[in-house]
Design an enzyme around this catalytic site. Sequence first.
Site, PDB file in Angstrom:
ATOM      1  N   ASP A  33       0.843  -1.188   0.000  1.00 57.18           N
ATOM      2  CA  ASP A  33       0.000   0.000   0.000  1.00 57.18           C
ATOM      3  C   ASP A  33       0.885   1.249   0.000  1.00 57.18           C
ATOM      4  O   ASP A  33       2.091   1.162   0.216  1.00 57.18           O
ATOM      5  CB  ASP A  33      -0.964   0.018   1.195  1.00 57.18           C
TER       6      ASP A  33
ATOM      7  N   ASP B 214       1.419   5.087   1.468  1.00 57.51           N
ATOM      8  CA  ASP B 214       1.043   6.058   2.488  1.00 57.51           C
ATOM      9  C   ASP B 214       1.606   7.422   2.124  1.00 57.51           C
ATOM     10  O   ASP B 214       2.738   7.538   1.657  1.00 57.51           O
ATOM     11  CB  ASP B 214       1.591   5.631   3.854  1.00 57.51           C
TER      12      ASP B 214
ATOM     13  N   ASP C 274       9.509   4.293  13.349  1.00 56.95           N
ATOM     14  CA  ASP C 274      10.190   3.264  14.134  1.00 56.95           C
ATOM     15  C   ASP C 274      11.603   2.943  13.633  1.00 56.95           C
ATOM     16  O   ASP C 274      12.577   3.130  14.344  1.00 56.95           O
ATOM     17  CB  ASP C 274       9.332   1.993  14.260  1.00 56.95           C
TER      18      ASP C 274
HETATM   19  P1  ATP Z   1       4.086  -2.987   5.668  1.00 57.69           P
HETATM   20  O1  ATP Z   1       2.960  -2.157   5.139  1.00 57.69           O
HETATM   21  O2  ATP Z   1       4.877  -3.710   4.662  1.00 57.69           O
HETATM   22  O3  ATP Z   1       3.703  -3.827   6.822  1.00 57.69           O
HETATM   23  P2  ATP Z   1       5.022  -0.454   6.589  1.00 57.69           P
HETATM   24  O4  ATP Z   1       6.401   0.012   6.976  1.00 57.69           O
HETATM   25  O5  ATP Z   1       4.322   0.270   5.501  1.00 57.69           O
HETATM   26  O6  ATP Z   1       5.163  -1.992   6.282  1.00 57.69           O
HETATM   27  P3  ATP Z   1       2.804   0.254   8.189  1.00 57.69           P
HETATM   28  O7  ATP Z   1       2.293  -0.435   9.421  1.00 57.69           O
HETATM   29  O8  ATP Z   1       1.971   0.294   6.972  1.00 57.69           O
HETATM   30  O9  ATP Z   1       4.190  -0.441   7.903  1.00 57.69           O
HETATM   31  O10 ATP Z   1       3.193   1.718   8.642  1.00 57.69           O
HETATM   32  C1  ATP Z   1       3.582   2.737   7.739  1.00 57.69           C
HETATM   33  C2  ATP Z   1       4.705   3.580   8.333  1.00 57.69           C
HETATM   34  O11 ATP Z   1       4.272   4.184   9.566  1.00 57.69           O
HETATM   35  C3  ATP Z   1       5.948   2.788   8.732  1.00 57.69           C
HETATM   36  O12 ATP Z   1       6.829   2.628   7.652  1.00 57.69           O
HETATM   37  C4  ATP Z   1       6.525   3.631   9.829  1.00 57.69           C
HETATM   38  O13 ATP Z   1       7.255   4.732   9.295  1.00 57.69           O
HETATM   39  C5  ATP Z   1       5.310   4.183  10.523  1.00 57.69           C
HETATM   40  N1  ATP Z   1       4.886   3.327  11.651  1.00 57.69           N
HETATM   41  C6  ATP Z   1       3.969   2.353  11.624  1.00 57.69           C
HETATM   42  N2  ATP Z   1       3.822   1.776  12.812  1.00 57.69           N
HETATM   43  C7  ATP Z   1       4.675   2.397  13.636  1.00 57.69           C
HETATM   44  C8  ATP Z   1       4.995   2.268  15.022  1.00 57.69           C
HETATM   45  N3  ATP Z   1       4.403   1.352  15.776  1.00 57.69           N
HETATM   46  N4  ATP Z   1       5.917   3.113  15.536  1.00 57.69           N
HETATM   47  C9  ATP Z   1       6.515   4.036  14.771  1.00 57.69           C
HETATM   48  N5  ATP Z   1       6.274   4.213  13.473  1.00 57.69           N
HETATM   49  C10 ATP Z   1       5.366   3.401  12.901  1.00 57.69           C
HETATM   50 MG    MG Z   2       2.333  -0.013   4.834  1.00 56.26          MG
END
Ligand code: ATP
Ligand code: MG
Length: 440
Positions: free
Chosen positions: A49, A51, A136
């Site tokens: 996805d 963001d 994170d």
């Molecule tokens: P994926 O979608 O592949 O699981 P992602 O990195 O996109 O990985 P998401 O949960 O979609 O993970 O979150 C998007 C972004 O938001 C992350 O890349 C990170 O920068 C931030 N983020 C998400 N969860 C947290 C958290 N618990 N603490 C700090 N930052 C976070």
């Molecule tokens: Mg994501």
Amino acid sequence: MPRDKHPVSRNDISKNALKVLYRLHNSGFDAYLVGGCVRDILLGIQPKDFDVTTNATPEQVKSLFRNCRLIGRRFRLAHVVFGKEIIEVATFRGHHADDADSKSSKKNQHAHSDEHGQLVRDNVYGTIEEDAERRDFTANALYYNIADFAIYDFANGVEDINKGVLRLIGDAETRYREDPVRMLRAVRFATKLNMQLDTAVRDPIPELASLLANIPPARLFDEFLKMFMSGKATANFSMMMELGLFQQLFPMLKGHLSDAQSPAYQMLLKAFKDTDKRIAEDKRVTPAYLVAVLLWWPLLARKEQLENEGGLPPMDAINIAAADVVHRQSQRVSIPKRFSLPAREIWQLQRRLQVTKGGRAMKALEHKRFRAAYDFMLLRSHAEPEDKKLAELAQFWTEAQNNPTKLKTGKSGAPTRKPRRRRRGPRKKKPQSNSDNGSA
Ligand code: ATP
Ligand code: MG
């Protein structure tokens, strides 16, 4: 990193995400792709996805898009909806008003954190630099700017990605205490992205794993799905076991997994391998099956206890034990009914499939969970190869599927009921098979 120094091209970005970025930009706002999508494109992985982050407030975002709704639990977000695809638009997150003195004053720091250091309020807007600091991992703090197509890297994320190390931004223990789910995310990203955990990321985990008890069970269910239904279940399971995280999510399994040769361990491992394989082959998978596997051993233990202490007949014992273990598990990782109900049917069928003859057997074969229950029986048999009866029973059902006439005779050496004389009048309820000895 200017456009000519990085490989992120607009061809890699979803059309809808581009629409959102351009509309924000053309309305005078900053607009960036952020997080997992930038990271994944740099790694050559197709993002799941996209963001977006911006200096527009959620209300301003809403006013720009008809297809926008505001959501928000801990933090207000805008979702711009394009049919199935949702582009999440977040306003830059800032530090808390009291963060400036939080280092010198413990009292202030606790104003927004609970007694474990967990953030309970998190809703201040800020600058892009502040936003980056709140993310994170360094690899997750990369921003792709639609204004100049450059990547803004605030925490050396590109270097860490190139080196293949997952590094937390800031002090690891503090970041884990703020949000213990980051420990699970560390494991998930390490396996998904094929990256090493930096020692500072890895070392505090065993000690802090128990903080997961403070996370709402519904959030942990979401993490459970990402952990075990995304094609890396086996790797995630072994890393979680190593770090003491798995035991936190499934406390009832602790006693069953101390030995990697135990049937419970073997059964879980096989189930995770099968799940990964099915996902790799684009086959359907359901969390209900994994729920059935994960709770099977606690279920058997509870069922035996109920039979011994309460003298309950086996099917009643299964049903009560099922309700008990699902309830207990849901205190930690919640299991929605749409998954726990099918899991319970799979368990019930383990017993019903002991009857291999007649109308009841035929009914079991036609049950909508027959296939899952049959797979489950094969899995049990795999985990307990010395159980010859179970192996025969599994073999019987393998053959019966292709040749249902077998159900007339129930032949294959599997346990069957002796022929009984027909009776008239109402029947008394009786256990359905002659092997009531604990194998479900
Ligand atoms: P994926 O979608 O592949 O699981 P992602 O990195 O996109 O990985 P998401 O949960 O979609 O993970 O979150 C998007 C972004 O938001 C992350 O890349 C990170 O920068 C931030 N983020 C998400 N969860 C947290 C958290 N618990 N603490 C700090 N930052 C976070
Ligand atoms: Mg994501």
